[in-house]
Enzyme design. Structure first.
Site, PDB file in Angstrom:
ATOM      1  N   CYS A 112     -17.235  11.903   7.751  1.00 40.48           N
ATOM      2  CA  CYS A 112     -16.679  11.449   9.041  1.00 40.48           C
ATOM      3  C   CYS A 112     -16.486  12.589  10.032  1.00 40.48           C
ATOM      4  O   CYS A 112     -16.393  12.364  11.234  1.00 40.48           O
ATOM      5  CB  CYS A 112     -15.357  10.728   8.827  1.00 40.48           C
ATOM      6  SG  CYS A 112     -15.442   9.502   7.540  1.00 40.48           S
ATOM      7  N   HIS A 252     -10.884   9.876  14.822  1.00 41.73           N
ATOM      8  CA  HIS A 252     -11.694   9.101  13.882  1.00 41.73           C
ATOM      9  C   HIS A 252     -11.024   7.750  13.650  1.00 41.73           C
ATOM     10  O   HIS A 252      -9.800   7.670  13.522  1.00 41.73           O
ATOM     11  CB  HIS A 252     -11.819   9.871  12.567  1.00 41.73           C
ATOM     12  CG  HIS A 252     -12.604   9.133  11.539  1.00 41.73           C
ATOM     13  ND1 HIS A 252     -13.800   8.513  11.823  1.00 41.73           N
ATOM     14  CD2 HIS A 252     -12.355   8.889  10.222  1.00 41.73           C
ATOM     15  CE1 HIS A 252     -14.249   7.938  10.729  1.00 41.73           C
ATOM     16  NE2 HIS A 252     -13.391   8.140   9.749  1.00 41.73           N
ATOM     17  N   ASN A 282     -14.649   1.720  10.348  1.00 44.88           N
ATOM     18  CA  ASN A 282     -14.973   3.132  10.133  1.00 44.88           C
ATOM     19  C   ASN A 282     -16.492   3.307  10.035  1.00 44.88           C
ATOM     20  O   ASN A 282     -17.107   2.844   9.078  1.00 44.88           O
ATOM     21  CB  ASN A 282     -14.275   3.583   8.841  1.00 44.88           C
ATOM     22  CG  ASN A 282     -14.517   5.044   8.502  1.00 44.88           C
ATOM     23  OD1 ASN A 282     -15.349   5.714   9.106  1.00 44.88           O
ATOM     24  ND2 ASN A 282     -13.794   5.526   7.512  1.00 44.88           N
TER      25      ASN A 282
HETATM   26  O1  UT7 Z   1     -12.956   7.909   6.711  1.00 46.51           O
HETATM   27  C1  UT7 Z   1     -11.928   8.598   6.091  1.00 46.51           C
HETATM   28  C2  UT7 Z   1     -11.700   8.156   4.719  1.00 46.51           C
HETATM   29  N1  UT7 Z   1     -10.992   6.934   4.508  1.00 46.51           N
HETATM   30  C3  UT7 Z   1      -9.704   6.779   4.860  1.00 46.51           C
HETATM   31  O2  UT7 Z   1      -9.145   7.559   5.575  1.00 46.51           O
HETATM   32  C4  UT7 Z   1      -8.990   5.588   4.301  1.00 46.51           C
HETATM   33  C5  UT7 Z   1      -7.545   5.929   4.119  1.00 46.51           C
HETATM   34  N2  UT7 Z   1      -6.788   4.899   3.479  1.00 46.51           N
HETATM   35  C6  UT7 Z   1      -6.477   3.706   4.032  1.00 46.51           C
HETATM   36  O3  UT7 Z   1      -6.879   3.415   5.132  1.00 46.51           O
HETATM   37  C7  UT7 Z   1      -5.543   2.789   3.275  1.00 46.51           C
HETATM   38  O4  UT7 Z   1      -5.048   3.466   2.150  1.00 46.51           O
HETATM   39  C8  UT7 Z   1      -6.224   1.469   2.836  1.00 46.51           C
HETATM   40  C9  UT7 Z   1      -6.474   0.579   4.033  1.00 46.51           C
HETATM   41  C10 UT7 Z   1      -7.513   1.740   2.117  1.00 46.51           C
HETATM   42  C11 UT7 Z   1      -5.287   0.710   1.896  1.00 46.51           C
HETATM   43  O5  UT7 Z   1      -4.038   0.499   2.516  1.00 46.51           O
HETATM   44  P1  UT7 Z   1      -2.679   0.839   1.742  1.00 46.51           P
HETATM   45  O6  UT7 Z   1      -1.595   0.442   2.618  1.00 46.51           O
HETATM   46  O7  UT7 Z   1      -2.776   2.282   1.317  1.00 46.51           O
HETATM   47  O8  UT7 Z   1      -2.746  -0.148   0.523  1.00 46.51           O
HETATM   48  P2  UT7 Z   1      -2.777   0.188  -1.036  1.00 46.51           P
HETATM   49  O9  UT7 Z   1      -4.101   0.801  -1.415  1.00 46.51           O
HETATM   50  O10 UT7 Z   1      -1.530   0.909  -1.403  1.00 46.51           O
HETATM   51  O11 UT7 Z   1      -2.729  -1.291  -1.603  1.00 46.51           O
HETATM   52  C12 UT7 Z   1      -1.601  -2.131  -1.405  1.00 46.51           C
HETATM   53  C13 UT7 Z   1      -1.938  -3.495  -1.976  1.00 46.51           C
HETATM   54  C14 UT7 Z   1      -2.509  -3.443  -3.395  1.00 46.51           C
HETATM   55  O12 UT7 Z   1      -1.982  -4.525  -4.119  1.00 46.51           O
HETATM   56  P3  UT7 Z   1      -0.816  -4.297  -5.193  1.00 46.51           P
HETATM   57  O13 UT7 Z   1      -1.377  -3.341  -6.191  1.00 46.51           O
HETATM   58  O14 UT7 Z   1       0.332  -3.728  -4.402  1.00 46.51           O
HETATM   59  O15 UT7 Z   1      -0.575  -5.679  -5.715  1.00 46.51           O
HETATM   60  C15 UT7 Z   1      -3.977  -3.638  -3.175  1.00 46.51           C
HETATM   61  O16 UT7 Z   1      -4.626  -4.219  -4.293  1.00 46.51           O
HETATM   62  O17 UT7 Z   1      -2.938  -4.126  -1.168  1.00 46.51           O
HETATM   63  C16 UT7 Z   1      -3.990  -4.587  -2.000  1.00 46.51           C
HETATM   64  N3  UT7 Z   1      -5.230  -4.579  -1.245  1.00 46.51           N
HETATM   65  C17 UT7 Z   1      -5.646  -5.634  -0.525  1.00 46.51           C
HETATM   66  N4  UT7 Z   1      -5.110  -6.853  -0.340  1.00 46.51           N
HETATM   67  C18 UT7 Z   1      -5.781  -7.699   0.464  1.00 46.51           C
HETATM   68  C19 UT7 Z   1      -6.119  -3.568  -1.111  1.00 46.51           C
HETATM   69  N5  UT7 Z   1      -7.119  -3.967  -0.320  1.00 46.51           N
HETATM   70  C20 UT7 Z   1      -6.851  -5.240   0.050  1.00 46.51           C
HETATM   71  C21 UT7 Z   1      -7.518  -6.161   0.867  1.00 46.51           C
HETATM   72  N6  UT7 Z   1      -6.955  -7.374   1.043  1.00 46.51           N
HETATM   73  N7  UT7 Z   1      -8.683  -5.896   1.491  1.00 46.51           N
END
Ligand code: UT7
Length: 329
Positions: A112, A252, A282
């Site tokens: 990125c 970004h 992204n």
């Molecule tokens: O380009 C640069 C590289 N990439 C990034 O910078 C990405 C950086 N990270 C993020 O943007 C965020 O961490 C995410 C959007 C990927 C995830 O958001 P989060 O608030 O960190 O969520 P999490 O990974 O802590 O997940 C929370 C919950 C989980 O469920 P449990 O375990 O709490 O029951 C996940 O399984 O949300 C769940 N979850 C979803 N639920 C519905 C993860 N993805 C989804 C989804 N829909 N698409």
């Protein structure tokens, strides 16, 4: 001597993948995606096209915007992690599409951060006095390395491209400075395991979905906010600027909450931060380039304004530059 952006263009494919479409593929909801990421839809490259096709269209637009013949370009740099093939470089394919002959062309892999890395390479090569006009392209087909059964990644990514023509100038316009960073020790937070020399393609790598992106989202999230905020602070500080001097920050577009975190860390109001994440998600290296182009077209940038682009991605890598915009609207 400076390196001024004299032409800019971007291109995204027509096909739109909405949150409602993703609800049919994985266990997710529009509400979760919008509140946790800020994304509503993203663009998907057609099956018979690849990164070079997107990049070529953005490049044509940038060259037209610069008002020059393609033959005046003296070098092509393409930032991509989803190039057409392992080799030749996507930059060489774009060169051929544009009908440009006998100029150096190469790709850079900084995920990125690739577009800002590419601009900095171009700026320094222009500074040597050897090159006058360099085309920098970012072209990504992130959909090709996305597992549409993995809800934790497939909602985030999209395809697109951007390009700029950079020209040597005697004025104090253009890219003034860039802060670049990397931390290979965090490489395991975001990667595609197979397809390279460590794990060449086999039936097993395909069956086990090793050609798709693997990501530890929450660890990346925390590192991204600090790395992007620090990068902006460092590049401003060492040039004697403060955040109040910056008319527009172009970050970004990975997650709206990351962008808001960076803005809070820098104490910059969100109306001075450009956003288009809801339309594209992204697009890796292409994100900041498309955002810059849209900000220019929306007249959010005027000649003389100080801009700051900042990015973060796999590697891990991060980058922030400051640009004194030197082009009439
Ligand atoms: O380009 C640069 C590289 N990439 C990034 O910078 C990405 C950086 N990270 C993020 O943007 C965020 O961490 C995410 C959007 C990927 C995830 O958001 P989060 O608030 O960190 O969520 P999490 O990974 O802590 O997940 C929370 C919950 C989980 O469920 P449990 O375990 O709490 O029951 C996940 O399984 O949300 C769940 N979850 C979803 N639920 C519905 C993860 N993805 C989804 C989804 N829909 N698409």
């Amino acid at each position: 001597m400076g390196a001024n952006i004299i032409g800019i263009g971007s291109y995204v494919p027509e096909r739109i993948l909405t949150n409602a479409d993703l609800e049919k593929l994985v266990d997710t909801s529009d509400e979760w995606i919008v509140t946790r990421t800020g994304i509503k839809e993203r663009r998907i490259c057609p099956e018979d096209k690849a990164a070079s096709d997107l990049g070529t269209e953005a490049a044509r637009r940038a060259i037209a915007d610069a008002g020059i013949e393609a033959g005046k370009i003296e070098m092509i740099i393409c930032a991509t992690i989803t190039g057409d093939m392992v080799f030749p470089s996507t930059a060489c394919i774009i060169q051929n599409n544009l009908g440009i002959e006998n100029v150096p062309c190469f790709d850079i892999s900084a995920a990125c951060s690739g577009f800002i890395y590419g601009l900095e390479i171009a700026r320094n090569l222009i500074d040597t006095g050897r090159y006058n006009k360099i085309l920098v392209v970012a072209a990504e087909c992130m959909s090709r390395v996305t597992d549409y059964t993995d809800r934790s990644t497939c909602v985030l990514l999209g395809d697109g491209s951007a390009a700029v023509v950079i020209e040597r100038t005697e004025d104090r316009f253009g890219i003034l400075d860039t802060y670049l960073g990397a931390a290979g020790k965090f490489g395991n937070l975001l990667y595609v395991p197979a397809g390279g020399s460590r794990m060449p393609a086999t039936h097993r790598t395909v069956e086990e979905k090793m050609h798709f992106m693997k990501m530890e989202g929450s660890s990346l999230f925390r590192i991204a906010v600090v790395a992007m905020g620090e990068a902006v602070k460092k590049v401003l500080e060492r040039n004697g600027f403060e955040t109040k001097d910056v008319s527009l920050i172009i970050p970004h577009q990975a997650n709206i909450r990351i962008i808001q975190g960076v803005a809070r860390m820098l104490d910059v109001p969100m109306d001075r931060v450009f956003l288009n994440i809801e339309k594209y998600g992204n697009m890796s290296a292409a994100s900041v380039g498309v955002a810059l182009d849209e900000a220019v077209k929306a007249k959010k940038i005027n000649k003389g304004n100080l801009l700051c682009m900042v990015s973060f991605g796999a590697g891990l890598t991060w980058a922030a530059n400051i640009i004194r915009w030197g082009k009439d609207g």
